[in-house]
Design a protein around this motif. Structure first.
Motif, PDB file in Angstrom:
ATOM      1  N   ALA A  42       0.888  -1.166   0.136  1.00 46.60           N
ATOM      2  CA  ALA A  42      -0.020   0.007   0.096  1.00 46.60           C
ATOM      3  C   ALA A  42       0.935   1.309  -0.137  1.00 46.60           C
ATOM      4  CB  ALA A  42      -0.903  -0.180   1.224  1.00 46.60           C
ATOM      5  N   MET A  43       0.146   2.418  -0.060  1.00 47.45           N
ATOM      6  CA  MET A  43       0.829   3.743  -0.111  1.00 47.45           C
ATOM      7  C   MET A  43       1.665   4.132   1.284  1.00 47.45           C
ATOM      8  SD  MET A  43       1.274   4.825  -2.981  1.00 47.45           S
ATOM      9  CE  MET A  43       1.997   6.159  -2.731  1.00 47.45           C
ATOM     10  N   ASN A  44       0.984   3.510   2.483  1.00 43.77           N
ATOM     11  CA  ASN A  44       1.581   3.993   3.861  1.00 43.77           C
ATOM     12  C   ASN A  44       1.013   3.035   4.723  1.00 43.77           C
ATOM     13  OD1 ASN A  44      -1.257   4.967   4.738  1.00 43.77           O
ATOM     14  ND2 ASN A  44      -0.856   6.638   3.482  1.00 43.77           N
ATOM     15  N   SER A  45       1.594   3.248   5.923  1.00 47.06           N
ATOM     16  CA  SER A  45       1.482   2.294   7.109  1.00 47.06           C
ATOM     17  C   SER A  45      -0.237   2.188   7.395  1.00 47.06           C
ATOM     18  CB  SER A  45       2.188   2.479   8.378  1.00 47.06           C
ATOM     19  OG  SER A  45       3.488   2.431   8.084  1.00 47.06           O
ATOM     20  N   GLU A  46      -0.865   3.432   7.369  1.00 45.14           N
ATOM     21  CA  GLU A  46      -1.946   3.270   7.801  1.00 45.14           C
ATOM     22  C   GLU A  46      -2.928   2.500   6.978  1.00 45.14           C
ATOM     23  OE1 GLU A  46      -3.659   4.370  10.483  1.00 45.14           O
ATOM     24  OE2 GLU A  46      -1.851   4.889  11.205  1.00 45.14           O
ATOM     25  N   GLU A  47      -2.695   2.684   5.756  1.00 50.62           N
ATOM     26  CA  GLU A  47      -3.566   1.779   4.613  1.00 50.62           C
ATOM     27  C   GLU A  47      -3.142   0.232   4.759  1.00 50.62           C
ATOM     28  OE1 GLU A  47      -4.065   4.838   0.941  1.00 50.62           O
ATOM     29  OE2 GLU A  47      -2.707   2.736   0.633  1.00 50.62           O
ATOM     30  N   CYS A  48      -2.264  -0.161   5.004  1.00 50.23           N
ATOM     31  CA  CYS A  48      -1.594  -1.492   5.463  1.00 50.23           C
ATOM     32  C   CYS A  48      -2.364  -1.965   6.686  1.00 50.23           C
ATOM     33  CB  CYS A  48       0.162  -1.436   5.802  1.00 50.23           C
ATOM     34  SG  CYS A  48       0.943  -1.280   4.266  1.00 50.23           S
ATOM     35  N   LYS A  49      -2.436  -1.324   7.777  1.00 47.10           N
ATOM     36  CA  LYS A  49      -3.186  -1.641   8.868  1.00 47.10           C
ATOM     37  C   LYS A  49      -4.738  -1.842   8.729  1.00 47.10           C
ATOM     38  CE  LYS A  49      -0.105   1.287  11.740  1.00 47.10           C
ATOM     39  NZ  LYS A  49      -0.243   2.204  12.835  1.00 47.10           N
ATOM     40  N   GLU A  50      -5.471  -0.850   7.857  1.00 44.24           N
ATOM     41  CA  GLU A  50      -6.744  -1.140   7.544  1.00 44.24           C
ATOM     42  C   GLU A  50      -7.171  -2.616   6.726  1.00 44.24           C
ATOM     43  OE1 GLU A  50      -9.018   2.266   5.949  1.00 44.24           O
ATOM     44  OE2 GLU A  50      -7.186   3.546   6.019  1.00 44.24           O
ATOM     45  N   MET A  51      -6.042  -2.692   5.768  1.00 38.78           N
ATOM     46  CA  MET A  51      -6.090  -4.164   5.054  1.00 38.78           C
ATOM     47  C   MET A  51      -5.886  -5.146   5.855  1.00 38.78           C
ATOM     48  SD  MET A  51      -3.633  -2.490   1.936  1.00 38.78           S
ATOM     49  CE  MET A  51      -3.422  -3.693   0.866  1.00 38.78           C
ATOM     50  N   ILE A  52      -4.970  -5.400   6.781  1.00 37.60           N
ATOM     51  CA  ILE A  52      -4.802  -6.366   7.807  1.00 37.60           C
ATOM     52  C   ILE A  52      -6.070  -6.573   8.616  1.00 37.60           C
ATOM     53  CG2 ILE A  52      -3.524  -7.169   9.785  1.00 37.60           C
ATOM     54  CD1 ILE A  52      -1.201  -5.414   8.800  1.00 37.60           C
ATOM     55  N   GLN A  53      -6.794  -5.485   9.023  1.00 40.95           N
ATOM     56  CA  GLN A  53      -7.845  -5.408  10.058  1.00 40.95           C
ATOM     57  C   GLN A  53      -9.090  -6.139   9.078  1.00 40.95           C
ATOM     58  OE1 GLN A  53      -8.972  -1.618  11.810  1.00 40.95           O
ATOM     59  NE2 GLN A  53     -10.548  -2.650  12.678  1.00 40.95           N
ATOM     60  N   ALA A  54      -9.117  -5.546   7.894  1.00 37.59           N
ATOM     61  CA  ALA A  54     -10.179  -6.066   6.982  1.00 37.59           C
ATOM     62  C   ALA A  54     -10.145  -7.482   6.681  1.00 37.59           C
ATOM     63  CB  ALA A  54     -10.224  -5.335   5.723  1.00 37.59           C
ATOM     64  N   ALA A  55      -9.032  -7.974   6.737  1.00 34.65           N
ATOM     65  CA  ALA A  55      -8.928  -9.483   6.466  1.00 34.65           C
ATOM     66  C   ALA A  55      -9.174 -10.301   7.697  1.00 34.65           C
ATOM     67  CB  ALA A  55      -7.465  -9.733   6.181  1.00 34.65           C
ATOM     68  N   GLU A  56      -8.814  -9.672   8.676  1.00 37.32           N
ATOM     69  CA  GLU A  56      -9.173 -10.547  10.023  1.00 37.32           C
ATOM     70  C   GLU A  56     -10.811 -10.415  10.125  1.00 37.32           C
ATOM     71  OE1 GLU A  56      -6.598  -8.429  12.760  1.00 37.32           O
ATOM     72  OE2 GLU A  56      -4.765  -9.432  12.371  1.00 37.32           O
ATOM     73  N   GLU A  57     -11.251  -9.290  10.056  1.00 34.11           N
ATOM     74  CA  GLU A  57     -12.627  -9.300  10.356  1.00 34.11           C
ATOM     75  C   GLU A  57     -13.578 -10.125   9.602  1.00 34.11           C
ATOM     76  OE1 GLU A  57     -13.681  -5.149   9.906  1.00 34.11           O
ATOM     77  OE2 GLU A  57     -13.027  -4.398  11.819  1.00 34.11           O
ATOM     78  N   HIS A  58     -12.921 -10.214   8.307  1.00 31.60           N
ATOM     79  CA  HIS A  58     -13.864 -10.983   7.454  1.00 31.60           C
ATOM     80  C   HIS A  58     -13.404 -12.403   7.335  1.00 31.60           C
ATOM     81  CE1 HIS A  58     -16.429  -7.605   6.143  1.00 31.60           C
ATOM     82  NE2 HIS A  58     -15.421  -7.094   5.983  1.00 31.60           N
ATOM     83  N   GLN A  59     -12.183 -12.824   8.060  1.00 31.75           N
ATOM     84  CA  GLN A  59     -11.725 -14.085   8.044  1.00 31.75           C
ATOM     85  C   GLN A  59     -11.302 -14.620   6.662  1.00 31.75           C
ATOM     86  OE1 GLN A  59     -14.623 -16.625  10.316  1.00 31.75           O
ATOM     87  NE2 GLN A  59     -13.944 -15.568  12.199  1.00 31.75           N
ATOM     88  N   VAL A  60     -10.467 -13.758   5.840  1.00 36.02           N
ATOM     89  CA  VAL A  60     -10.048 -14.357   4.771  1.00 36.02           C
ATOM     90  C   VAL A  60      -8.370 -14.255   4.865  1.00 36.02           C
ATOM     91  CG1 VAL A  60     -12.190 -13.391   3.334  1.00 36.02           C
ATOM     92  CG2 VAL A  60     -10.146 -11.951   3.795  1.00 36.02           C
ATOM     93  N   LYS A  61      -7.734 -14.843   4.057  1.00 35.36           N
ATOM     94  CA  LYS A  61      -6.359 -14.906   3.983  1.00 35.36           C
ATOM     95  C   LYS A  61      -5.915 -13.615   3.319  1.00 35.36           C
ATOM     96  CE  LYS A  61      -6.521 -19.047   5.851  1.00 35.36           C
ATOM     97  NZ  LYS A  61      -6.205 -19.327   7.116  1.00 35.36           N
ATOM     98  N   LEU A  62      -4.812 -13.059   3.635  1.00 32.74           N
ATOM     99  CA  LEU A  62      -4.090 -11.948   2.861  1.00 32.74           C
ATOM    100  C   LEU A  62      -2.562 -12.347   2.858  1.00 32.74           C
ATOM    101  CD1 LEU A  62      -3.764  -9.103   1.817  1.00 32.74           C
ATOM    102  CD2 LEU A  62      -3.598  -8.287   4.218  1.00 32.74           C
ATOM    103  N   GLN A  63      -2.222 -12.526   1.767  1.00 31.66           N
ATOM    104  CA  GLN A  63      -0.934 -12.901   1.424  1.00 31.66           C
ATOM    105  C   GLN A  63      -0.144 -11.843   0.555  1.00 31.66           C
ATOM    106  OE1 GLN A  63       0.225 -16.765   0.321  1.00 31.66           O
ATOM    107  NE2 GLN A  63       1.810 -16.197  -1.374  1.00 31.66           N
ATOM    108  N   ILE A  64       1.010 -11.368   0.746  1.00 34.72           N
ATOM    109  CA  ILE A  64       1.550 -10.091   0.051  1.00 34.72           C
ATOM    110  C   ILE A  64       2.664 -10.870  -0.900  1.00 34.72           C
ATOM    111  CG2 ILE A  64       3.059  -7.999   0.132  1.00 34.72           C
ATOM    112  CD1 ILE A  64      -0.039  -8.107   1.401  1.00 34.72           C
ATOM    113  N   GLY A  65       2.808 -10.360  -2.164  1.00 34.81           N
ATOM    114  CA  GLY A  65       3.622 -10.957  -3.187  1.00 34.81           C
ATOM    115  C   GLY A  65       5.163 -10.701  -3.206  1.00 34.81           C
ATOM    116  N   PHE A  66       5.906 -11.184  -2.248  1.00 33.63           N
ATOM    117  CA  PHE A  66       7.057 -11.144  -1.868  1.00 33.63           C
ATOM    118  C   PHE A  66       7.733 -12.697  -2.522  1.00 33.63           C
ATOM    119  CE2 PHE A  66       6.654  -7.724   1.245  1.00 33.63           C
ATOM    120  CZ  PHE A  66       7.130  -6.783   0.363  1.00 33.63           C
TER     121      PHE A  66
END
Length: 351
Positions: free
Chosen positions: A101-125
């Motif tokens: 994402a563009m900044n830390s706040e966006e990353c945290k929102e994305m992590i929280q959304a994945a946790e709330e909706h119980q979906v996997k979130l993998q990053i492409g490294f």
């Protein structure tokens, strides 16, 4: 739980198509079900080429398709947060390309959304899935080279940036676009978090961009001190032309691990006319093609087996945090302490 995971691609560019081609034929337990791109030509072309049943110019319609269980997000970074939040709300598992994402706040929102909706979130490294990098990690973790005291990671790319990348506010610059992989590799191999950063940069090969984008840099060096005491160096460059160059040195108290090199193969020719010569790796698509396959396999496996992704949202967030700190250091000329507050993004601390 389904036996076959329906995959939707969001963003049918070069990297997106690498993932899509893998899911068509090389990833057990997955099938390509749909593709979305805001270019109708690109979306239709991808669907025809890969025999994908559904294509869209609006990714939101793809998210409404019940045959799609997971999405691959391969769009410009500034769109990642919005797409990931909507995908999570639609209960689709997510593989999001780097930078997260563009900044830390966006990353945290994305992590929280994945946790709330119980979906996997993998990053492409994908370097974490490359056999050479994985072998290096095994050697380091075994204690063979002792305590890690230094990591030096280099990536030089042959191509010049697309115009939107010149704007640091929109792209976060080469530290994000080129060196995100080096930053993640550094954290992974040093097995520690960054605590302080100093970076310097310059524009040497893209002078045409200087007038409109005075902050743009195509070459960067960043020194990092880790919490466990290890010292690290990130070396990045765009538009080098000579080939794709990705190398890592890991120095320990008892030895050294080296990863990568410029040679395409170990074959070397020697003649009176041409001297000694060998092929050079031309592109990241050549060097890491198998790593992308293994990354995609790992993503589907974590869904089917309900395990944590090998590269998490937290890993993506920490890379973005370091990118932002590096850009601040370039701008101010100072050392950035990551325990301090980052003004644009809020406090940098673990969720």
């Amino acid at each position: 739980m389904k036996d076959i995971i329906g995959i939707g691609l969001i963003g049918a560019g070069r990297a997106g198509m690498i993932h899509a081609e893998n899911f068509v034929s090389r990833v057990p337990g997955a099938r390509m079900a749909g593709v979305a791109d805001n270019s109708e030509e690109a979306a239709k072309k991808a669907a025809d080429r890969l025999h994908i049943p559904y294509w869209y110019t609006d990714y939101r319609k793809l998210l409404q398709n019940p045959e799609i269980d997971a999405v691959i997000v391969v769009t410009p970074t500034k769109y990642h947060k919005e797409i990931v939040l909507e995908a999570a709300a639609a209960e689709k598992h997510i593989l999001c390309e780097k930078p997260m994402a563009m900044n830390s706040e966006e990353c945290k929102e994305m992590i929280q959304a994945a946790e709330e909706h119980q979906v996997k979130l993998q990053i492409g490294f994908m370097r974490r899935f490359d056999k050479s990098f994985r072998k290096a990690k095994e050697i380091i973790d075994s204690g063979e080279i002792g305590q890690v005291v230094m990591v030096k990671s280099l990536t030089h790319g042959p191509s010049t940036p697309r115009e939107w990348m010149y704007d640091i506010e929109k792209s976060n610059g080469p530290l994000a676009e080129v060196n995100s992989h080096d930053i993640d590799t550094m954290r992974w191999l040093a097995d520690s978090e960054a605590v302080s950063i100093h970076a310097m940069a310059g524009n040497f090969r893209c002078r045409e961009a200087a007038e409109n984008y005075p902050d743009f840099y195509d070459t960067v060096l960043m020194n990092v001190r880790m919490a466990n005491g290890a010292i690290c160096n990130i070396d990045g460059a765009q538009g080098v032309r000579y080939g794709y160059d990705a190398r890592v040195d890991v120095l320990g108290t008892k030895g050294l691990v080296q990863i990568g090199g410029l040679k395409e193969t170990t074959t070397v020719s020697c003649t009176k006319e041409h001297g000694m010569s060998s092929g050079i790796i031309a592109s990241w698509t050549d060097l890491f093609s198998e790593a992308y396959v293994q990354e995609d396999i790992s993503f589907v496996r974590c869904i089917l087996e309900d395990t944590e992704p090998e590269v998490t949202g937290y890993d993506g967030w920490k890379a973005v945090e370091i990118v932002k700190a590096g850009n601040r250091s370039i701008k101010t000329g100072g050392i950035i302490n990551l325990n301090e507050k980052e003004k644009p993004d809020g406090e940098e601390k673990k969720c």
